[in-house]
Write an enzyme that holds these catalytic residues in place. Structure first.
Site, PDB file in Angstrom:
ATOM      1  NE  ARG A  24       5.246   1.595   1.833  1.00 53.30           N
ATOM      2  CZ  ARG A  24       3.982   1.214   1.884  1.00 53.30           C
ATOM      3  NH1 ARG A  24       3.383   0.772   0.796  1.00 53.30           N
ATOM      4  NH2 ARG A  24       3.301   1.257   3.007  1.00 53.30           N
ATOM      5  NE  ARG A  80      -3.966   1.994   7.909  1.00 53.64           N
ATOM      6  CZ  ARG A  80      -3.433   1.863   6.694  1.00 53.64           C
ATOM      7  NH1 ARG A  80      -3.971   2.452   5.649  1.00 53.64           N
ATOM      8  NH2 ARG A  80      -2.373   1.130   6.518  1.00 53.64           N
ATOM      9  NE  ARG A  89       5.099  -3.757   0.726  1.00 61.33           N
ATOM     10  CZ  ARG A  89       3.871  -3.423   1.124  1.00 61.33           C
ATOM     11  NH1 ARG A  89       2.826  -4.098   0.695  1.00 61.33           N
ATOM     12  NH2 ARG A  89       3.689  -2.445   1.959  1.00 61.33           N
ATOM     13  NE  ARG A  96       2.697   0.401   8.259  1.00 63.42           N
ATOM     14  CZ  ARG A  96       2.700   0.048   6.967  1.00 63.42           C
ATOM     15  NH1 ARG A  96       3.758  -0.504   6.437  1.00 63.42           N
ATOM     16  NH2 ARG A  96       1.648   0.266   6.216  1.00 63.42           N
ATOM     17  CE  LYS A  99      -5.206  -2.327   4.048  1.00 64.49           C
ATOM     18  NZ  LYS A  99      -4.240  -2.888   4.992  1.00 64.49           N
TER      19      LYS A  99
HETATM   20  P1  AMP Z   1      -0.609   1.871   3.476  1.00 70.90           P
HETATM   21  O1  AMP Z   1       0.082   2.025   2.160  1.00 70.90           O
HETATM   22  O2  AMP Z   1      -2.092   1.716   3.358  1.00 70.90           O
HETATM   23  O3  AMP Z   1       0.013   0.797   4.325  1.00 70.90           O
HETATM   24  O4  AMP Z   1      -0.405   3.255   4.273  1.00 70.90           O
HETATM   25  C1  AMP Z   1       0.875   3.757   4.557  1.00 70.90           C
HETATM   26  C2  AMP Z   1       0.816   4.729   5.720  1.00 70.90           C
HETATM   27  O5  AMP Z   1      -0.041   5.834   5.393  1.00 70.90           O
HETATM   28  C3  AMP Z   1       0.246   4.175   7.016  1.00 70.90           C
HETATM   29  O6  AMP Z   1       1.202   3.478   7.791  1.00 70.90           O
HETATM   30  C4  AMP Z   1      -0.208   5.452   7.705  1.00 70.90           C
HETATM   31  O7  AMP Z   1       0.884   6.186   8.236  1.00 70.90           O
HETATM   32  C5  AMP Z   1      -0.760   6.264   6.545  1.00 70.90           C
HETATM   33  N1  AMP Z   1      -2.200   5.973   6.320  1.00 70.90           N
HETATM   34  C6  AMP Z   1      -2.772   5.372   5.237  1.00 70.90           C
HETATM   35  N2  AMP Z   1      -4.094   5.299   5.382  1.00 70.90           N
HETATM   36  C7  AMP Z   1      -4.386   5.864   6.582  1.00 70.90           C
HETATM   37  C8  AMP Z   1      -5.586   6.070   7.318  1.00 70.90           C
HETATM   38  N3  AMP Z   1      -6.782   5.679   6.853  1.00 70.90           N
HETATM   39  N4  AMP Z   1      -5.485   6.692   8.525  1.00 70.90           N
HETATM   40  C9  AMP Z   1      -4.305   7.108   9.020  1.00 70.90           C
HETATM   41  N5  AMP Z   1      -3.133   6.917   8.392  1.00 70.90           N
HETATM   42  C10 AMP Z   1      -3.166   6.310   7.180  1.00 70.90           C
END
Ligand code: AMP
Length: 214
Positions: free
Chosen positions: A160, A88, A127, A171, A13
């Site tokens: 990370r 999400r 990563r 996840r 994404k």
């Molecule tokens: P990402 O970089 O998009 O993978 O997001 C990293 C982390 O941020 C996720 O594993 C969640 O803990 C939190 N996060 C990001 N976007 C959301 C969302 N829309 N709703 C809830 N948690 C989020």
């Protein structure tokens, strides 16, 4: 044009968002980036979000919805935006629909990047991120020239916390349980475009370009 990018963690994404934003001059709204920024700056939101993020869990809906309400209200969103990592959950999608109505905005395309769990593990556990400039590398596919050092700015690279294999698997399970119901949600309203997320970023982008033109 306004986009939502949907898909499991590691489906690409973020990479697709950067390409769409560059080509179509859109605002890039990544809730993951906004939350990591809040954690880094130790804001009250950041302090609340950190434990959920480190554990690979979703941050509670109310916190993320407040964050996105503020972000979508900024003037740069009027020229078009890419939502990367939001919504999400179904309650987040419902809150987004209400918010967009209030702002007189509509979503043009929801792009689902499809990918399987083993490919996600292969991608994410290798990563590497730069904490200074945000560049992303991959131990095998995009290795930095000097091990552990960012090619762009020379800062140290790190993995990370939520990219470690055990967390990645957790996840993915959370994605299947809480986020995948959005596939039906957006299919029913006729916005969903499905694209293979397991191929190269350039190949994915070409397929997305075809999907949104048809
Ligand atoms: P990402 O970089 O998009 O993978 O997001 C990293 C982390 O941020 C996720 O594993 C969640 O803990 C939190 N996060 C990001 N976007 C959301 C969302 N829309 N709703 C809830 N948690 C989020």
């Amino acid at each position: 044009m306004n986009f939502i990018l949907l898909g499991a963690p590691g489906c690409g994404k973020g990479t697709l968002a950067k390409k769409l934003v560059a080509e179509k001059h859109l605002a890039h709204i990544s809730t993951g980036d906004l939350l990591r920024e809040a954690v880094k700056e130790q804001t009250s939101l950041g302090k609340k979000a950190k434990e959920f993020m480190d554990a690979g869990k979703l941050v509670p809906d109310t916190l993320v919805i407040d964050l996105i309400s503020e972000r979508l209200g900024r003037p740069d969103c009027q020229k078009g935006f890419v939502l990367d990592g939001f919504p999400r959950t179904v309650p987040q999608a419902e809150a987004l629909a209400a918010l967009l109505k209030k702002l007189h905005l509509v979503i043009d395309h929801v792009i689902l990047l499809e990918i399987g769990i083993e490919k996600v593990v292969e991608r994410m556990s290798a990563r590497l991120n730069c904490g200074a400039c945000g560049a992303v590398f991959h131990k095998i596919n995009v290795p930095p020239k000097k091990e552990g050092i960012c090619d762009n700015c020379g800062a140290s690279l790190y993995q990370r916390e939520d990219d470690k294999e055990e967390t990645v698997r957790k996840r993915f399970a959370i994605y299947m349980e809480q986020t995948s119901p959005l596939i039906d949600y957006y299919k029913k309203i006729g916005l969903l475009r499905v694209v293979d997320g397991s191929i190269s970023p350039d190949a994915t982008f070409s397929k997305v370009s075809v999907a949104i033109a048809s």
